[in-house]
Design an enzyme around this catalytic site. Structure first.
Site, short mmCIF file in Angstrom:
data_model
loop_
_atom_site.label_atom_id
_atom_site.label_comp_id
_atom_site.label_asym_id
_atom_site.label_seq_id
_atom_site.Cartn_x
_atom_site.Cartn_y
_atom_site.Cartn_z
CG HIS A 1 -1.87 -1.17 1.42
ND1 HIS A 1 -2.35 -1.66 2.53
CD2 HIS A 1 -2.23 -1.95 0.43
CE1 HIS A 1 -2.95 -2.89 2.36
NE2 HIS A 1 -3.00 -3.07 1.35
C1 LIG Z 1 -0.64 -7.95 -4.00
C2 LIG Z 1 -1.51 -6.87 -3.49
C3 LIG Z 1 -2.79 -6.83 -2.87
C4 LIG Z 1 -3.25 -5.77 -2.41
N1 LIG Z 1 -4.56 -6.04 -1.79
C5 LIG Z 1 -5.56 -5.03 -1.50
C6 LIG Z 1 -6.65 -5.11 -1.00
O1 LIG Z 1 -6.90 -6.19 -0.70
N2 LIG Z 1 -7.48 -3.90 -0.73
C7 LIG Z 1 -6.92 -2.81 -0.98
O2 LIG Z 1 -7.63 -1.67 -0.66
N3 LIG Z 1 -5.73 -2.46 -1.55
C8 LIG Z 1 -5.07 -3.66 -2.00
N4 LIG Z 1 -3.84 -3.38 -2.57
C9 LIG Z 1 -3.40 -2.03 -2.77
C10 LIG Z 1 -4.32 -1.26 -4.14
O3 LIG Z 1 -4.35 -2.24 -4.88
C11 LIG Z 1 -3.44 -0.19 -4.47
O4 LIG Z 1 -3.58 0.85 -3.48
C12 LIG Z 1 -4.28 0.49 -5.54
O5 LIG Z 1 -4.32 -0.24 -6.62
C13 LIG Z 1 -3.65 1.88 -6.18
O6 LIG Z 1 -4.15 2.47 -6.81
P1 LIG Z 1 -3.25 3.50 -7.93
O7 LIG Z 1 -4.20 4.09 -8.82
O8 LIG Z 1 -2.45 4.54 -7.04
O9 LIG Z 1 -1.96 2.73 -8.60
P2 LIG Z 1 -2.29 1.38 -9.66
O10 LIG Z 1 -3.60 0.67 -9.10
O11 LIG Z 1 -1.03 0.39 -9.28
O12 LIG Z 1 -2.27 1.77 -10.95
C14 LIG Z 1 -1.47 2.66 -11.61
C15 LIG Z 1 -1.24 2.22 -13.02
O13 LIG Z 1 -0.51 3.14 -13.84
C16 LIG Z 1 0.19 2.46 -14.54
N5 LIG Z 1 1.48 3.44 -15.13
C17 LIG Z 1 2.62 3.71 -14.35
N6 LIG Z 1 3.22 4.69 -15.00
C18 LIG Z 1 2.65 4.67 -16.01
C19 LIG Z 1 3.09 5.63 -17.15
N7 LIG Z 1 4.08 6.49 -17.26
N8 LIG Z 1 2.44 5.68 -18.37
C20 LIG Z 1 1.36 4.97 -18.42
N9 LIG Z 1 0.77 4.30 -17.27
C21 LIG Z 1 1.58 3.99 -16.16
C22 LIG Z 1 0.66 1.30 -14.01
O14 LIG Z 1 1.07 0.35 -15.05
C23 LIG Z 1 -0.84 0.88 -13.53
O15 LIG Z 1 -1.57 0.01 -14.31
C24 LIG Z 1 -3.01 -4.51 -2.95
C25 LIG Z 1 -1.76 -4.39 -3.50
C26 LIG Z 1 -0.91 -5.44 -4.00
C27 LIG Z 1 0.22 -5.33 -4.65
#
Ligand SMILES: Cc1cc2nc3c(=O)[nH]c(=O)nc-3n(C[C@H](O)[C@H](O)[C@H](O)COP(=O)(O)OP(=O)(O)OC[C@H]3O[C@@H](n4cnc5c(N)ncnc54)[C@H](O)[C@@H]3O)c2cc1C
Ligand code: SF4
Length: 537
Positions: free
Chosen positions: A454
């Site tokens: 996270h």
């Molecule tokens: C194994 C695991 C289990 C988890 N379990 C839970 C859970 O049960 N419940 C919960 O609440 N949270 C959980 N989490 C955490 C949760 O999934 C994340 O907090 C959440 O997805 C974060 O969202 P985000 O939009 O910040 O990033 P992300 O969901 O990671 O999305 C970011 C996206 O941006 C893309 N990206 C990055 N840089 C670029 C670029 N320059 N150009 C284009 N695309 C790009 C990446 O490829 C990615 O697809 C878990 C995480 C992991 C790793």
């Protein structure tokens, strides 16, 4: 920006209740080998918890939207349930990203359409009210009260079908832990999750093979397509073109070797807490407060294993189906962390004959996780062009880990374990309720086996321009039309899993961009998880 295009098409729900758009508007970057330009109202970079909801809401509100996603798109048909193979394609760097510091911490990140939500465990907790209180006091985020966010959470929870795990698919691992917690009188419950028709196949972290898990790749992204948005997969955004303090275009390198230029009126950066600060810094954006890339909280985690004479079989049932919040006030959440044998083989912190023996007894092994609401903070940067994440676990957090590990050992004894395996180098397996070797250990960070799921805070929201990177609306303090909608904007450790916090903030951002008031007709959930998170400062 004006709303100007209605949603169209013949979408339907399939037999499992999954949303199927009339057209899959995904353009693989592999097919873009030349320089190509598209023009939209909003360009959203990233399709995970922060990017996909904002794209869907903006598109449904009538804007033209392009979603850039560095990862490729995979569907349930591609998910074969084999952790090693799936980790290689669904996770960034095959899940091997780790922090540098006084203990190396594995920090897996999803890289695919759906982002990390595609590989996460599906646990859903709203932001605890006590945490929102600190955001008001510490970051001046007056508008982000529980009442103000409630309509956005309701909307997210309806779209994701957030429901509580039924005990019959929770798995023996959770039931054994519940037995221990009940014997000790500890507060806990079955987890709320974003699923439709989950059968408890146990491999949520490696791609749900039935699409039961309602990750953004099967919910928000197809709904955005239905409203006319387009996803460009395999396209890594590398440049935000600015002029006169406004973003004019985003340029992305495609996996086919081409260059995609997206001209737009607004840019929403949603690359996640590790990559958003890198992209912004490369443009010289978000740097005014000196906070960009800093304040990294990761909610570090570990797991305790135990051997039972009864059969557990961690491969069956929802892997993360039960939580214990008895110690949430101390910054400790205990949450399930089961998994199939090949996952266990990769994650057990043992070697050689000991590892082999344990794996032979895998059907009788239980595993449960603990997460520490961290006081430590790290930072994200680039060194010689490569990603570097610095994070040192401070003494306070090490002490919290010790406490959490002791609690889990105690729980396993209460549940009837034969042996317990603390994740601490130098501490042997414990037998017959004996905690002495653990209690005697002069515990240092480097002895712990730690992972983190996270990451938060590296482009934190703060109402004051000299203290934060974005304001309460998630707009960059130093640019007119650039927003951050992902975990990096979440200003502090929240003590619970953050995905729907990120999604609710993203939904609110979209409503603000459309000039709409909060939704008024979202149904009130019958029940919801209310962990006893307290914030100590
Ligand atoms: C194994 C695991 C289990 C988890 N379990 C839970 C859970 O049960 N419940 C919960 O609440 N949270 C959980 N989490 C955490 C949760 O999934 C994340 O907090 C959440 O997805 C974060 O969202 P985000 O939009 O910040 O990033 P992300 O969901 O990671 O999305 C970011 C996206 O941006 C893309 N990206 C990055 N840089 C670029 C670029 N320059 N150009 C284009 N695309 C790009 C990446 O490829 C990615 O697809 C878990 C995480 C992991 C790793
Ligand atoms: S337990 Fe299986 S069916 Fe349920 S969400 Fe996880 S992978 Fe999908």
């Amino acid at each position: 920006m004006r709303a100007r295009r209605p949603a169209t098409g013949q979408a339907y729900r399939d037999g499992r209740g999954a949303f199927r758009p009339s057209e899959e508007r995904v353009v693989p970057g592999a097919g873009i080998r030349e320089a190509r330009t598209v023009r939209v109202d909003a360009c959203v970079i990233g399709t995970g918890a922060g990017g996909a909801p904002v794209a869907k809401e903006l598109a449904e509100g009538g804007m033209t939207v392009a979603m850039l996603e560095e990862g490729e798109r995979f569907t349930a048909e591609d998910f074969n349930g084999r952790p090693r193979e799936m980790t290689a394609v669904l996770y960034r760097d095959a899940g091997q990203i780790a922090t540098l510091g006084n203990v190396p911490i594995l920090l897996p990140l999803g890289r695919t359409v759906g982002g990390t939500t595609t590989v996460n465990s599906g646990t859903c907790f709203r932001t605890p009210a006590a945490v929102l209180d600190t955001w008001r006091e510490d970051f001046g985020l007056e508008e982000l009260t529980a009442a103000a966010l409630d309509p956005y959470f309701r909307r997210v929870e309806r779209i994701l079908n957030v429901t509580q795990v039924p005990p019959d698919i929770a798995g023996r691992n959770a039931l054994v832990v519940k037995r221990g917690a009940d014997a000790l009188g500890w507060s806990g419950d079955f987890v709320f999750r974003n699923v439709r028709g989950c059968v408890g196949s146990g491999i949520c972290n490696f791609g749900c093979p039935t699409s039961a898990k309602q990750h953004t790749g099967v919910t928000y992204v197809p709904r955005a397509w239905e409203a006319g948005a387009t996803t460009y997969s395999g396209c890594r955004a590398e440049r935000i073109e600015m002029s006169g303090g406004r973003a004019r275009a985003v340029e992305a390198r495609t996996s086919g070797g081409g260059l995609l230029r997206v001209e737009c009126d607004a840019v929403v950066v949603a690359c996640g807490a590790i990559h958003t600060p890198l992209l912004l810094r490369a443009q010289g954006l978000g740097t005014g407060s000196g906070q960009l890339g800093r304040n990294l909280a990761i909610h570090p985690a570990t797991a305790v294993r135990a051997l039972f004479d009864e059969r557990i079989d961690m491969a069956r049932g929802v892997p993360q189906s039960y939580y214990i919040d008895e110690f949430a006030g101390e910054g400790i959440m205990l949450e399930g962390a089961a998994g199939p044998p090949d996952y266990a083989a990769m994650s057990f912190p043992f070697t050689g004959e000991h590892h082999r023996e344990l794996m032979l007894r895998y059907p009788h092994i239980s595993q449960f996780g603990l997460m520490v609401s961290d006081a430590s903070r790290g930072y994200v940067t680039r060194r010689a062009g490569a990603l570097a994440i610095r994070y040192d676990l401070n003494r306070e957090d090490v002490a919290t880990f010790r406490r959490g590990i002791e609690l889990l050992c105690e729980l396993y004894w209460a549940a009837g374990a034969e042996a317990v395996y603390p994740p601490v180098a130098g501490v042997p397996e414990l037998r017959a309720g004996n905690m002495e070797p653990l209690r005697r250990a002069d515990l240092r960070a480097s002895q712990l086996t730690v992972m983190a799921f996270h990451p938060l805070g590296t482009a934190r929201a703060d109402a004051r321009a000299d203290r934060g990177v974005v304001d309460a609306r998630l707009k960059l303090h130093d640019a007119e039309n650039v927003y951050v909608s992902d975990a990096s904007a979440v200003p502090s450790s929240i003590g619970v899993n953050p995905q729907i916090t990120v999604m609710a903030l993203a939904t609110r951002l979209a409503y603000r961009l459309l000039g709409k008031a909060a939704p008024e007709d979202e149904p009130q959930p019958e029940t919801m998880a209310q962990p006893r998170v307290v914030v100590h400062r």
